[in-house]
Enzyme design. Structure first.
Site, PDB file in Angstrom:
ATOM      1  N   TYR A  88       0.929  -1.165   0.079  1.00 15.29           N
ATOM      2  CA  TYR A  88       0.006   0.041   0.015  1.00 15.29           C
ATOM      3  C   TYR A  88       0.764   1.350  -0.077  1.00 15.29           C
ATOM      4  CZ  TYR A  88       0.799   0.745   5.149  1.00 15.29           C
ATOM      5  OH  TYR A  88       1.291   0.792   6.272  1.00 15.29           O
ATOM      6  N   CYS A  89       0.515   2.192  -0.477  1.00 17.51           N
ATOM      7  CA  CYS A  89       0.802   3.590  -0.497  1.00 17.51           C
ATOM      8  C   CYS A  89      -0.254   4.668   0.205  1.00 17.51           C
ATOM      9  CB  CYS A  89       1.411   3.931  -1.829  1.00 17.51           C
ATOM     10  SG  CYS A  89       0.345   4.559  -2.949  1.00 17.51           S
ATOM     11  N   LYS A  90      -0.014   5.657  -0.138  1.00 16.89           N
ATOM     12  CA  LYS A  90      -0.834   6.993   0.183  1.00 16.89           C
ATOM     13  C   LYS A  90      -2.159   6.707  -0.431  1.00 16.89           C
ATOM     14  CE  LYS A  90      -1.704  11.916   1.110  1.00 16.89           C
ATOM     15  NZ  LYS A  90      -0.937  13.136   0.769  1.00 16.89           N
TER      16      LYS A  90
END
Length: 121
Positions: A88-90
């Site tokens: 995941y990221c932002k």
């Protein structure tokens, strides 16, 4: 001339198909699905945001491997390519790109958080 056009068309289709195969094992999960899976078992969980973003808040038990690191690809050498990996990221942009890279590196099951960490809470 017709043969050249046909050849270019075939090469173009072949390249497109190879690109689709490289991302064939990546799956985007909703926040609800993601939470359920990572809470029910021990998983390889990777946050691809910057260290500053990670320090501001992250999912419990996540490992931080910054997408912008020069050695991003080699940072995954200690992880098991045969086991699912959850990234995941932002917002989902960097993790989508990371999923393609991981697929190219040989990871077989890649799960990405839809909407990223912003959508998780």
């Amino acid at each position: 001339m017709k043969k050249l056009i046909l050849l270019l068309l075939l090469v173009s289709l072949s390249c497109k198909e190879q690109g689709n195969q490289a991302n064939a094992q990546s799956e985007v999960l909703t926040a609800t699905e993601y939470k359920e899976v990572i809470s029910n078992k021990q998983v390889q969980l990777v946050d691809v945001r910057t260290p500053e973003e990670f320090e501001a808040g992250h999912i419990e038990n996540a490992v931080n491997i910054d997408f912008f690191r020069d050695d991003f690809k080699t940072a995954f050498t200690t992880m098991d390519k045969d086991q699912p990996i959850y990234i995941y990221c932002k917002s989902g942009n960097r993790s989508g790109k990371a999923a393609k890279i991981l697929s190219e590196l040989g990871f077989e099951e890649i799960y990405d958080l839809e909407g990223g960490f912003s959508n998780y809470n």
